[in-house]
Design an enzyme around this catalytic site. Structure first.
Site, short mmCIF file in Angstrom:
data_model
loop_
_atom_site.label_atom_id
_atom_site.label_comp_id
_atom_site.label_asym_id
_atom_site.label_seq_id
_atom_site.Cartn_x
_atom_site.Cartn_y
_atom_site.Cartn_z
N GLU A 56 -4.27 15.08 7.36
CA GLU A 56 -3.48 14.05 6.67
C GLU A 56 -3.73 14.08 5.16
O GLU A 56 -2.85 13.73 4.37
CB GLU A 56 -3.80 12.66 7.21
CG GLU A 56 -3.37 12.46 8.64
CD GLU A 56 -3.79 11.12 9.19
OE1 GLU A 56 -2.90 10.31 9.47
OE2 GLU A 56 -5.01 10.89 9.32
N LYS A 62 3.76 4.57 8.50
CA LYS A 62 3.57 6.03 8.43
C LYS A 62 4.54 6.64 9.44
O LYS A 62 4.47 6.35 10.63
CB LYS A 62 2.13 6.39 8.80
CG LYS A 62 1.85 7.89 8.75
CD LYS A 62 0.45 8.22 9.18
CE LYS A 62 -0.51 7.89 8.08
NZ LYS A 62 -1.84 8.49 8.32
N ILE A 103 -4.15 2.72 5.81
CA ILE A 103 -2.99 2.12 5.15
C ILE A 103 -3.19 0.61 4.99
O ILE A 103 -2.54 -0.01 4.16
CB ILE A 103 -1.65 2.48 5.84
CG1 ILE A 103 -1.64 2.13 7.32
CG2 ILE A 103 -1.33 3.94 5.62
CD1 ILE A 103 -0.30 2.42 8.03
N GLU A 104 -4.11 0.05 5.73
CA GLU A 104 -4.48 -1.35 5.54
C GLU A 104 -5.05 -1.55 4.13
O GLU A 104 -4.76 -2.54 3.45
CB GLU A 104 -5.51 -1.81 6.57
CG GLU A 104 -5.01 -1.86 7.99
CD GLU A 104 -5.20 -0.55 8.76
OE1 GLU A 104 -5.18 0.55 8.15
OE2 GLU A 104 -5.36 -0.63 9.98
N TYR A 117 11.88 -6.34 -10.42
CA TYR A 117 11.69 -5.53 -9.22
C TYR A 117 11.42 -4.06 -9.55
O TYR A 117 10.84 -3.34 -8.75
CB TYR A 117 12.85 -5.68 -8.23
CG TYR A 117 14.23 -5.39 -8.75
CD1 TYR A 117 14.70 -4.10 -8.89
CD2 TYR A 117 15.09 -6.43 -9.06
CE1 TYR A 117 15.97 -3.84 -9.33
CE2 TYR A 117 16.38 -6.18 -9.50
CZ TYR A 117 16.81 -4.88 -9.65
OH TYR A 117 18.07 -4.63 -10.09
#
Length: 119
Positions: free
Chosen positions: A21, A99, A71-72, A53
């Site tokens: 990864e 993901k 990813i947390e 934005y």
């Protein structure tokens, strides 16, 4: 009170615990909600009274370029950065990071985490 919502931001990144990864990378889809009072901006048509934005997208993109095992952790960094850059405005932030095609021993389209933070 109102929300700015960025939906289905598509980015590529190198997040994960598995060695491949970190080298191969993966596609990600990110959704972001930021709640705050933009009444003055809506009345005065004044960008300085709201959260741009474009700036929110830039934060997500910059944080995606910093590799994380989880990813947390990435989600938490995005929320913290938004809060730091917009201290007085932000009431609530929610980020969903998915993901795409995760390296699992099965047929799974995506794995997602959702993190929300309210002041």
């Amino acid at each position: 009170m109102g929300k700015i919502v960025l939906e289905n931001i598509k980015l590529f990144g190198f997040h994960g615990c598995m060695p491949e990864e970190k080298y191969v990378g993966s596609h990600y889809t990110i959704n972001l909600e930021v709640e705050f009072d933009f009444y003055k901006a809506s009345i005065n048509d004044d960008l300085s009274k709201t959260i741009n934005y474009v700036d929110l997208y830039s934060i997500v993109k910059k944080e995606m370029n910093i590799n994380s095992k989880l990813i947390e952790h990435l989600a938490q960094r995005i929320i913290q950065r938004i809060k730091e850059d917009n201290k007085s405005l932000v009431r609530y932030t929610k980020v969903k990071i998915c993901k795409e095609n995760p390296p699992l021993q099965g047929n799974v389209d995506r794995v997602c985490v959702i993190l929300d933070d309210c002041d």
